[in-house]
Design a protein around this motif. Structure first.
Motif, short mmCIF file in Angstrom:
data_model
loop_
_atom_site.label_atom_id
_atom_site.label_comp_id
_atom_site.label_asym_id
_atom_site.label_seq_id
_atom_site.Cartn_x
_atom_site.Cartn_y
_atom_site.Cartn_z
N TYR A 20 -16.80 -27.78 -23.18
CA TYR A 20 -15.60 -28.20 -23.80
C TYR A 20 -15.67 -29.60 -24.35
O TYR A 20 -15.24 -29.91 -25.44
CB TYR A 20 -14.37 -27.86 -22.74
N ILE A 23 -17.55 -29.52 -27.62
CA ILE A 23 -16.94 -29.35 -28.55
C ILE A 23 -15.94 -30.20 -29.18
O ILE A 23 -15.74 -30.57 -30.27
CB ILE A 23 -15.87 -27.86 -28.20
N LEU A 24 -15.14 -30.95 -28.07
CA LEU A 24 -14.20 -31.97 -28.38
C LEU A 24 -14.74 -33.09 -28.65
O LEU A 24 -13.94 -33.99 -29.23
CB LEU A 24 -13.16 -31.95 -27.24
N GLN A 25 -16.06 -33.49 -28.44
CA GLN A 25 -16.67 -34.62 -28.61
C GLN A 25 -16.01 -35.84 -27.84
O GLN A 25 -15.84 -36.92 -28.33
CB GLN A 25 -16.90 -35.00 -30.25
N GLN A 140 -6.17 -16.24 -21.72
CA GLN A 140 -7.59 -17.01 -21.71
C GLN A 140 -7.89 -17.52 -22.81
O GLN A 140 -8.95 -18.44 -22.73
CB GLN A 140 -8.56 -15.76 -21.14
N GLU A 141 -7.34 -17.54 -23.94
CA GLU A 141 -7.62 -18.28 -25.07
C GLU A 141 -7.27 -19.79 -24.86
O GLU A 141 -6.29 -20.13 -24.40
CB GLU A 141 -7.01 -17.69 -26.24
N VAL A 142 -8.16 -20.60 -25.32
CA VAL A 142 -8.00 -21.88 -25.44
C VAL A 142 -7.94 -22.55 -26.72
O VAL A 142 -9.02 -21.99 -27.51
CB VAL A 142 -9.10 -22.78 -24.69
N PRO A 143 -7.13 -23.35 -27.34
CA PRO A 143 -5.99 -23.97 -26.37
C PRO A 143 -4.67 -23.01 -26.67
O PRO A 143 -3.75 -23.52 -25.96
CB PRO A 143 -5.87 -25.23 -27.04
N GLN A 144 -4.62 -21.95 -27.27
CA GLN A 144 -3.48 -21.42 -27.67
C GLN A 144 -2.55 -20.89 -26.43
O GLN A 144 -1.44 -20.72 -26.88
CB GLN A 144 -3.70 -20.54 -29.04
N ASP B 3 -15.40 -15.95 -28.16
CA ASP B 3 -15.03 -16.33 -26.68
C ASP B 3 -13.91 -17.03 -26.53
O ASP B 3 -13.07 -17.11 -27.52
CB ASP B 3 -16.37 -17.17 -26.03
N GLN B 4 -13.64 -17.34 -25.20
CA GLN B 4 -12.33 -17.95 -25.16
C GLN B 4 -12.11 -19.35 -25.62
O GLN B 4 -11.03 -19.76 -25.75
CB GLN B 4 -11.75 -17.74 -23.59
N ALA B 5 -13.19 -19.50 -26.20
CA ALA B 5 -12.92 -21.34 -26.94
C ALA B 5 -13.06 -21.04 -28.22
O ALA B 5 -13.11 -21.94 -28.97
CB ALA B 5 -13.87 -22.17 -26.34
N LYS B 7 -11.21 -20.50 -30.74
CA LYS B 7 -10.05 -21.14 -31.34
C LYS B 7 -10.24 -22.61 -31.41
O LYS B 7 -10.08 -23.37 -32.42
CB LYS B 7 -8.62 -20.61 -30.78
N LEU B 8 -10.45 -23.07 -29.98
CA LEU B 8 -10.59 -24.48 -29.96
C LEU B 8 -11.86 -25.07 -30.80
O LEU B 8 -11.87 -26.25 -31.30
CB LEU B 8 -10.90 -24.89 -28.59
N ARG B 9 -13.03 -24.21 -30.70
CA ARG B 9 -14.16 -24.82 -31.53
C ARG B 9 -13.81 -24.83 -33.15
O ARG B 9 -14.17 -25.75 -33.96
CB ARG B 9 -15.20 -23.75 -31.58
N LEU B 11 -10.78 -25.25 -34.32
CA LEU B 11 -9.82 -26.41 -34.53
C LEU B 11 -10.73 -27.87 -34.43
O LEU B 11 -10.40 -28.74 -35.26
CB LEU B 11 -8.91 -26.57 -33.21
N ALA B 12 -11.74 -27.75 -33.49
CA ALA B 12 -12.56 -29.25 -33.61
C ALA B 12 -13.39 -29.22 -34.61
O ALA B 12 -13.57 -30.40 -35.17
CB ALA B 12 -13.60 -29.25 -32.38
N GLU B 133 -25.08 -39.03 -27.26
CA GLU B 133 -24.38 -38.63 -28.27
C GLU B 133 -23.97 -39.56 -29.34
O GLU B 133 -23.72 -39.06 -30.70
CB GLU B 133 -22.77 -38.28 -27.46
#
Lengths: 167, 287
Positions: A20, A23-25, A140-144, B3-5, B7-9, B11-12, B133
């Motif tokens: 995570y 992904i978010l850096q 379980q979906e992140v972040p929605q 996978d569960q992330a 959507k997050l990916r 967005l990022a 990084e």
């Protein structure tokens, strides 16, 4: 923002958070000792938000709870959110909430709302512990699948608005 | 991949530009024998890369005899030792070296990497990951010799620069190092760099001798990075505790470093990973 985790009990937990963070850096830091935690908080003190993950564990394990307490005692300015599952039986919920009082949580989060259809225990727990609700987990979906909790939302869960069809 | 992330990916991604193929190149600099000017090479390469606009961080992994900070006239107040004990974050001990390079100072006599307890290793590896990084290059100044801790770092790095001088002893030790690495991973890119060469002919002979041995006994050709000529300015810069590239930019060795750095930038090794794979390897090599 920065992520800290105290959860080293499950190695997978660190890995997951690491992904995570990537992904978010944002930086991630694993605190293994109180000393680690102190250094990390000192270093990240100018961040707007520092999220701290803690290990989940059996609420009946008093020893682990004591360890957690020693960590959290280091953090007087931290807001502690107690995460509970909406699928837990009402009596167990009451018991867990009472056991975690020692960690002085200021808010509650209820997850797994999508896995149950009885929401009464949420309300009774809130009434019992007299603490506000912060977020609701609905899948379980992140972040929605994480939503800000409102009293309107809780009221709607408990007393659903019937679908009124006007012809 | 869903996978569960997912959507997050997404967005990022919308927020940040597409990451480059290699986030940071992790390169270990090593030599079979000690005293071949390895640390000088690390400093020279780091500064030359910095001059060409690259962000470089140097990890002093010569835990036995840490000295890149001395070579660059830096005075660390805290070292890796504090990081390993959890008293400082890696970011807090970073030193600002010449030309914008960053240096992670070690302290002499701290525990070898192979003997780190799990907690210390996690602190180091996670710190390195956070620091890398924001960098294009992580250069690792390893200790000389074939020890477990050196091999571990070499295998975890994406690429290896092997420094040798034309002396037969150095050459023999360099061959031994190639062999050890090759037996563990025949595809690990190894760059050969001849330091302190009296002439181009001498450097070429050195390269030929080593190539002949690796080809004959290991069936492997080394990639040649080039040579750094014998140069009195190097000694002079060491005495002043400054990098030769910084204070004598027109000296023969500084010019050679610049050429080699440009080469390195152009030749991207065909290896997956970058830093993430580096630290995973480092943890895996534990066994």
């Amino acid at each position: 923002m920065a992520l800290l985790t105290l959860d080293t009990f499950r190695m997978a937990a660190v890995d997951q958070l690491q992904q995570y963070a990537q992904i978010l850096q944002v930086p991630i830091h694993v605190a293994l000792t109180v000393e680690d935690l102190r250094s990390a908080l000192r270093f990240y003190q100018d961040r707007t938000l520092v999220l701290i993950d803690t290990p989940g564990h059996n609420p009946k394990d008093g020893e682990v709870l004591g360890q957690m307490r020693r960590f959290l005692d280091e953090l007087p300015d931290v807001e502690t959110h107690l995460v509970l599952s909406a699928t837990t039986k009402p009596r167990d919920l009451a018991d867990i909430a009472q056991r975690f009082e020692t960690l002085k949580p200021t808010r509650l989060i209820f997850t797994k709302l999508d896995e149950t259809s009885t929401y009464g225990p949420i309300l009774s727990t809130l009434v019992r512990v007299k603490k506000p609700l912060s977020y609701l987990g609905t899948g379980q979906e992140v972040p929605q699948d994480l939503e800000l909790a409102t009293s309107r939302r809780v009221a709607d869960l408990i007393l659903p608005v019937p679908n009124v069809v006007t012809v | 991949m869903s996978d569960q992330a997912s959507k997050l990916r997404a967005l990022a991604r919308a927020e940040a530009p597409e990451p480059t193929l290699f986030k940071s190149r992790v390169m270990a600099i090593t030599s079979g024998k000690g005293g071949v000017g390895k640390t000088n090479v690390v400093a020279g390469l780091a500064m030359s890369l910095a001059i060409s606009g690259q962000r470089v961080v140097v990890l002093d992994a010569d835990f036995g005899l840490a000295n890149i900070d001395i070579l660059l006239g830096l005075t660390p107040t805290h070292t890796l030792e504090h990081v390993l004990r959890g008293e400082k974050l890696l970011e807090e001990i970073l030193l600002d070296g010449p030309l914008g390079i960053k240096v992670i100072p070690a302290s002499s006599g701290i525990q070898e990497l192979t003997r780190l307890e799990a907690a210390s290793e996690l602190r180091l590896v996670q710190g390195l990951q956070r620091v890398a990084e924001h960098q294009d290059w992580l250069l690792i100044d390893t200790a000389a010799g074939i020890h477990d801790s050196v091999i571990k770092l070499l295998m975890a790095a994406q690429e290896i620069v092997l420094v040798t001088t034309p002396e037969p002893t150095s050459l023999v030790d360099a061959y031994a190092m190639v062999k050890v690495v090759h037996l563990r991973d025949p595809n690990k890119p190894i760059w050969l760099l001849v330091n302190n060469a009296q002439s181009e002919t001498e450097a070429e002979e050195t390269i030929e001798q080593l190539q002949a041995a690796t080809q004959r006994f290991l069936g492997r050709e080394l990639q040649v990075l080039g040579l750094i000529p014998n140069d009195p300015f190097v000694l002079q810069s060491v005495r002043q505790q400054r990098g030769v590239v910084e204070i004598f930019p027109r000296s023969p060795s500084a010019l050679a470093f610049r050429t080699i750095a440009d080469q390195l930038k152009k030749k991207v090794p065909l290896q997956k990973g970058g830093f993430t794979s580096f630290w995973k390897q480092l943890s895996l090599e534990e066994s």
